[in-house]
Design a protein around this motif. Sequence first.
Motif, PDB file in Angstrom:
ATOM      1  N   PHE A 143      -3.399  60.445 -38.828  1.00 13.86           N
ATOM      2  CA  PHE A 143      -2.626  59.243 -38.527  1.00 13.86           C
ATOM      3  C   PHE A 143      -2.623  58.238 -39.675  1.00 13.86           C
ATOM      4  O   PHE A 143      -1.637  57.523 -39.864  1.00 13.86           O
ATOM      5  CB  PHE A 143      -3.168  58.593 -37.250  1.00 13.86           C
ATOM      6  N   ASP A 144      -3.690  58.165 -40.453  1.00 13.24           N
ATOM      7  CA  ASP A 144      -3.720  57.230 -41.578  1.00 13.24           C
ATOM      8  C   ASP A 144      -2.662  57.610 -42.622  1.00 13.24           C
ATOM      9  O   ASP A 144      -1.951  56.741 -43.144  1.00 13.24           O
ATOM     10  CB  ASP A 144      -5.111  57.212 -42.223  1.00 13.24           C
ATOM     11  N   THR A 145      -2.569  58.915 -42.904  1.00 11.13           N
ATOM     12  CA  THR A 145      -1.553  59.372 -43.856  1.00 11.13           C
ATOM     13  C   THR A 145      -0.158  59.130 -43.299  1.00 11.13           C
ATOM     14  O   THR A 145       0.737  58.664 -44.018  1.00 11.13           O
ATOM     15  CB  THR A 145      -1.735  60.867 -44.160  1.00 11.13           C
ATOM     16  N   ALA A 146       0.020  59.425 -42.010  1.00  9.07           N
ATOM     17  CA  ALA A 146       1.330  59.195 -41.379  1.00  9.07           C
ATOM     18  C   ALA A 146       1.705  57.725 -41.444  1.00  9.07           C
ATOM     19  O   ALA A 146       2.853  57.378 -41.749  1.00  9.07           O
ATOM     20  CB  ALA A 146       1.291  59.682 -39.933  1.00  9.07           C
ATOM     21  N   LYS A 147       0.745  56.844 -41.177  1.00 11.84           N
ATOM     22  CA  LYS A 147       1.012  55.400 -41.212  1.00 11.84           C
ATOM     23  C   LYS A 147       1.364  54.938 -42.620  1.00 11.84           C
ATOM     24  O   LYS A 147       2.296  54.151 -42.818  1.00 11.84           O
ATOM     25  CB  LYS A 147      -0.206  54.635 -40.709  1.00 11.84           C
ATOM     26  N   SER A 148       0.658  55.444 -43.618  1.00  5.66           N
ATOM     27  CA  SER A 148       0.933  55.076 -45.005  1.00  5.66           C
ATOM     28  C   SER A 148       2.331  55.506 -45.421  1.00  5.66           C
ATOM     29  O   SER A 148       3.078  54.742 -46.051  1.00  5.66           O
ATOM     30  CB  SER A 148      -0.118  55.708 -45.931  1.00  5.66           C
ATOM     31  N   LEU A 149       2.697  56.736 -45.059  1.00  4.54           N
ATOM     32  CA  LEU A 149       4.028  57.240 -45.393  1.00  4.54           C
ATOM     33  C   LEU A 149       5.110  56.479 -44.633  1.00  4.54           C
ATOM     34  O   LEU A 149       6.202  56.225 -45.167  1.00  4.54           O
ATOM     35  CB  LEU A 149       4.111  58.732 -45.086  1.00  4.54           C
ATOM     36  N   MET A 150       4.814  56.097 -43.383  1.00  8.64           N
ATOM     37  CA  MET A 150       5.788  55.332 -42.611  1.00  8.64           C
ATOM     38  C   MET A 150       6.009  53.948 -43.216  1.00  8.64           C
ATOM     39  O   MET A 150       7.148  53.448 -43.272  1.00  8.64           O
ATOM     40  CB  MET A 150       5.333  55.204 -41.159  1.00  8.64           C
ATOM     41  N   ASP A 151       4.946  53.318 -43.676  1.00 12.19           N
ATOM     42  CA  ASP A 151       5.088  52.008 -44.326  1.00 12.19           C
ATOM     43  C   ASP A 151       6.004  52.107 -45.546  1.00 12.19           C
ATOM     44  O   ASP A 151       6.874  51.254 -45.760  1.00 12.19           O
ATOM     45  CB  ASP A 151       3.718  51.467 -44.747  1.00 12.19           C
ATOM     46  N   ALA A 152       5.803  53.166 -46.343  1.00 12.49           N
ATOM     47  CA  ALA A 152       6.647  53.367 -47.526  1.00 12.49           C
ATOM     48  C   ALA A 152       8.088  53.661 -47.117  1.00 12.49           C
ATOM     49  O   ALA A 152       9.039  53.172 -47.745  1.00 12.49           O
ATOM     50  CB  ALA A 152       6.087  54.509 -48.371  1.00 12.49           C
ATOM     51  N   TYR A 153       8.247  54.442 -46.055  1.00 10.47           N
ATOM     52  CA  TYR A 153       9.587  54.775 -45.559  1.00 10.47           C
ATOM     53  C   TYR A 153      10.326  53.513 -45.127  1.00 10.47           C
ATOM     54  O   TYR A 153      11.507  53.312 -45.460  1.00 10.47           O
ATOM     55  CB  TYR A 153       9.469  55.758 -44.398  1.00 10.47           C
ATOM     56  N   LEU A 154       9.654  52.639 -44.383  1.00 11.14           N
ATOM     57  CA  LEU A 154      10.305  51.424 -43.885  1.00 11.14           C
ATOM     58  C   LEU A 154      10.621  50.428 -44.999  1.00 11.14           C
ATOM     59  O   LEU A 154      11.521  49.605 -44.849  1.00 11.14           O
ATOM     60  CB  LEU A 154       9.445  50.772 -42.809  1.00 11.14           C
ATOM     61  N   GLN A 155       9.898  50.510 -46.095  1.00 10.71           N
ATOM     62  CA  GLN A 155      10.266  49.699 -47.251  1.00 10.71           C
ATOM     63  C   GLN A 155      11.612  50.139 -47.804  1.00 10.71           C
ATOM     64  O   GLN A 155      12.420  49.315 -48.242  1.00 10.71           O
ATOM     65  CB  GLN A 155       9.191  49.803 -48.348  1.00 10.71           C
ATOM     66  N   ASP A 156      11.867  51.441 -47.763  1.00  9.45           N
ATOM     67  CA  ASP A 156      13.125  51.980 -48.277  1.00  9.45           C
ATOM     68  C   ASP A 156      14.247  51.922 -47.245  1.00  9.45           C
ATOM     69  O   ASP A 156      15.424  51.824 -47.608  1.00  9.45           O
ATOM     70  CB  ASP A 156      12.924  53.430 -48.732  1.00  9.45           C
ATOM     71  N   TYR A 157      13.884  51.997 -45.960  1.00  7.66           N
ATOM     72  CA  TYR A 157      14.893  51.991 -44.882  1.00  7.66           C
ATOM     73  C   TYR A 157      14.499  50.971 -43.820  1.00  7.66           C
ATOM     74  O   TYR A 157      14.146  51.321 -42.686  1.00  7.66           O
ATOM     75  CB  TYR A 157      15.007  53.386 -44.257  1.00  7.66           C
ATOM     76  N   PRO A 158      14.538  49.693 -44.159  1.00  5.49           N
ATOM     77  CA  PRO A 158      14.036  48.656 -43.240  1.00  5.49           C
ATOM     78  C   PRO A 158      14.847  48.500 -41.962  1.00  5.49           C
ATOM     79  O   PRO A 158      14.366  47.908 -40.999  1.00  5.49           O
ATOM     80  CB  PRO A 158      14.102  47.383 -44.094  1.00  5.49           C
ATOM     81  N   SER A 159      16.071  49.011 -41.929  1.00  7.62           N
ATOM     82  CA  SER A 159      16.905  48.838 -40.739  1.00  7.62           C
ATOM     83  C   SER A 159      16.789  49.995 -39.753  1.00  7.62           C
ATOM     84  O   SER A 159      17.511  50.023 -38.749  1.00  7.62           O
ATOM     85  CB  SER A 159      18.379  48.671 -41.152  1.00  7.62           C
ATOM     86  N   ASP A 160      15.880  50.939 -39.996  1.00 10.51           N
ATOM     87  CA  ASP A 160      15.710  52.086 -39.111  1.00 10.51           C
ATOM     88  C   ASP A 160      14.852  51.656 -37.914  1.00 10.51           C
ATOM     89  O   ASP A 160      13.624  51.666 -37.974  1.00 10.51           O
ATOM     90  CB  ASP A 160      15.063  53.250 -39.860  1.00 10.51           C
ATOM     91  N   GLU A 161      15.515  51.272 -36.831  1.00 10.12           N
ATOM     92  CA  GLU A 161      14.804  50.738 -35.670  1.00 10.12           C
ATOM     93  C   GLU A 161      13.932  51.784 -34.991  1.00 10.12           C
ATOM     94  O   GLU A 161      12.835  51.484 -34.510  1.00 10.12           O
ATOM     95  CB  GLU A 161      15.807  50.157 -34.679  1.00 10.12           C
ATOM     96  N   GLU A 162      14.406  53.021 -34.936  1.00 13.39           N
ATOM     97  CA  GLU A 162      13.614  54.077 -34.308  1.00 13.39           C
ATOM     98  C   GLU A 162      12.320  54.321 -35.075  1.00 13.39           C
ATOM     99  O   GLU A 162      11.245  54.491 -34.488  1.00 13.39           O
ATOM    100  CB  GLU A 162      14.428  55.365 -34.225  1.00 13.39           C
ATOM    101  N   ALA A 163      12.420  54.301 -36.408  1.00  8.76           N
ATOM    102  CA  ALA A 163      11.221  54.482 -37.223  1.00  8.76           C
ATOM    103  C   ALA A 163      10.276  53.295 -37.057  1.00  8.76           C
ATOM    104  O   ALA A 163       9.052  53.462 -37.054  1.00  8.76           O
ATOM    105  CB  ALA A 163      11.606  54.655 -38.700  1.00  8.76           C
ATOM    106  N   GLU A 164      10.822  52.106 -36.894  1.00  8.17           N
ATOM    107  CA  GLU A 164       9.991  50.927 -36.692  1.00  8.17           C
ATOM    108  C   GLU A 164       9.199  51.036 -35.389  1.00  8.17           C
ATOM    109  O   GLU A 164       8.020  50.682 -35.328  1.00  8.17           O
ATOM    110  CB  GLU A 164      10.863  49.664 -36.674  1.00  8.17           C
ATOM    111  N   ARG A 165       9.855  51.564 -34.348  1.00 10.48           N
ATOM    112  CA  ARG A 165       9.126  51.762 -33.087  1.00 10.48           C
ATOM    113  C   ARG A 165       8.019  52.790 -33.250  1.00 10.48           C
ATOM    114  O   ARG A 165       6.906  52.633 -32.703  1.00 10.48           O
ATOM    115  CB  ARG A 165      10.108  52.208 -31.999  1.00 10.48           C
ATOM    116  N   GLU A 166       8.278  53.831 -34.002  1.00 10.50           N
ATOM    117  CA  GLU A 166       7.255  54.832 -34.266  1.00 10.50           C
ATOM    118  C   GLU A 166       6.107  54.232 -35.066  1.00 10.50           C
ATOM    119  O   GLU A 166       4.944  54.569 -34.867  1.00 10.50           O
ATOM    120  CB  GLU A 166       7.857  56.031 -35.006  1.00 10.50           C
ATOM    121  N   ASN A 167       6.433  53.324 -35.976  1.00  7.62           N
ATOM    122  CA  ASN A 167       5.415  52.660 -36.777  1.00  7.62           C
ATOM    123  C   ASN A 167       4.481  51.827 -35.899  1.00  7.62           C
ATOM    124  O   ASN A 167       3.280  51.769 -36.141  1.00  7.62           O
ATOM    125  CB  ASN A 167       6.079  51.783 -37.837  1.00  7.62           C
TER     126      ASN A 167
END
Length: 349
Positions: free
Chosen positions: A319-343
């Motif tokens: 989960f730590d790796t997943a969270k780190s990758l998700m943070d980087a993903y949301l920096q590149d795609y900040p308007s992805d609401e579904e990913a934000e909920r997953e975050n």
Amino acid sequence: MKKRFLICFMAATFLLSGCGSLAGRHNIDSGFAYIESHDYDSAMESFTAAEEKGEDACLIHRGKGIVYVATGDYQAAADELMASLHADEGIVDDMDFDTNYYLAEAYYKLGEYNKAKEVYDAILGLRSKDGNAFYLRGVCELASGNHDGAYSDFTKAISLNAKDYSMIIMIYKSLNEYGYNDEAVNILQTAMDNGSAFMTNYEKGQISFYLGNNAEAQSYLEAARSERDQEKEPVILMLGQTGEKQGDYNYAISVYKTYLSENPASALIYNQLGMCQIKQGDYSAAIQSFQSGIDVGDQAYIKALRLNQITAYEYKGEFDTAKSLMDAYLQDYPSDEEAERENIFLSTR
């Protein structure tokens, strides 16, 4: 002339034509090149630079509109595409139709089906044999609850493009999605019955797949992947899916790996391979497949590959790796609401 056109005409094949002179649009040309390579951030930067340089406003608005359609900001897309049409003082040409197709797509995605239908009505008023417009208007009719209008449009589209099996399959999918399975199957079966003598093996394989004739689909697709002039990637994708459909992920994985051994620059097939490996519970292999796809650098699939890799890490319990990758993903795609909920979910792990 153009204002009257906009009122009565409220379009996708041509990226650049019309809309002013060819001179003085270096940044615009760069922007459309970036669109072709699915690099939408760079495209928008180029169109912004074009504005600063006073380049053609019609093309700038058009380019921005296409970017917004591709990135899911449909209201901004509609605004920019309308601005492009208003800025175009030339004669009505192919690019005007193309722009309006994008405009109709934006309206459809916004759920404004009547506005989208008005676009297609106007296109058909000027191009009465535009089968694509009939098909897309039919999709809007279905979405707005008008089954009879949709079926009529679909029938007209097929009569104009009886050998366009990709469109016929899309019509099948649309009808099936809204619960008209019998009609959907009948359309496919009629296409197969009427066209089997001159269909390619790939086309027969596609229709057999959607008709549920899996053994026939595999036979046709296996034949198609050995044909010299046949584009291989879509054949491999569907051939693997015949295995997935039956739960035979070993077969699908074998098909994908064999293809990738000879064509390692296919981000799409790496993604499909990774999804199969997730279904088998082989999360480490899936993570590597998604990474190999990311490394290809194909912007059309980067977003999906990154999200799927995050999911694989999550399933693996990292989960730590997943969270780190998700943070980087949301920096590149900040308007992805579904990913934000997953975050938010990952933050609780």
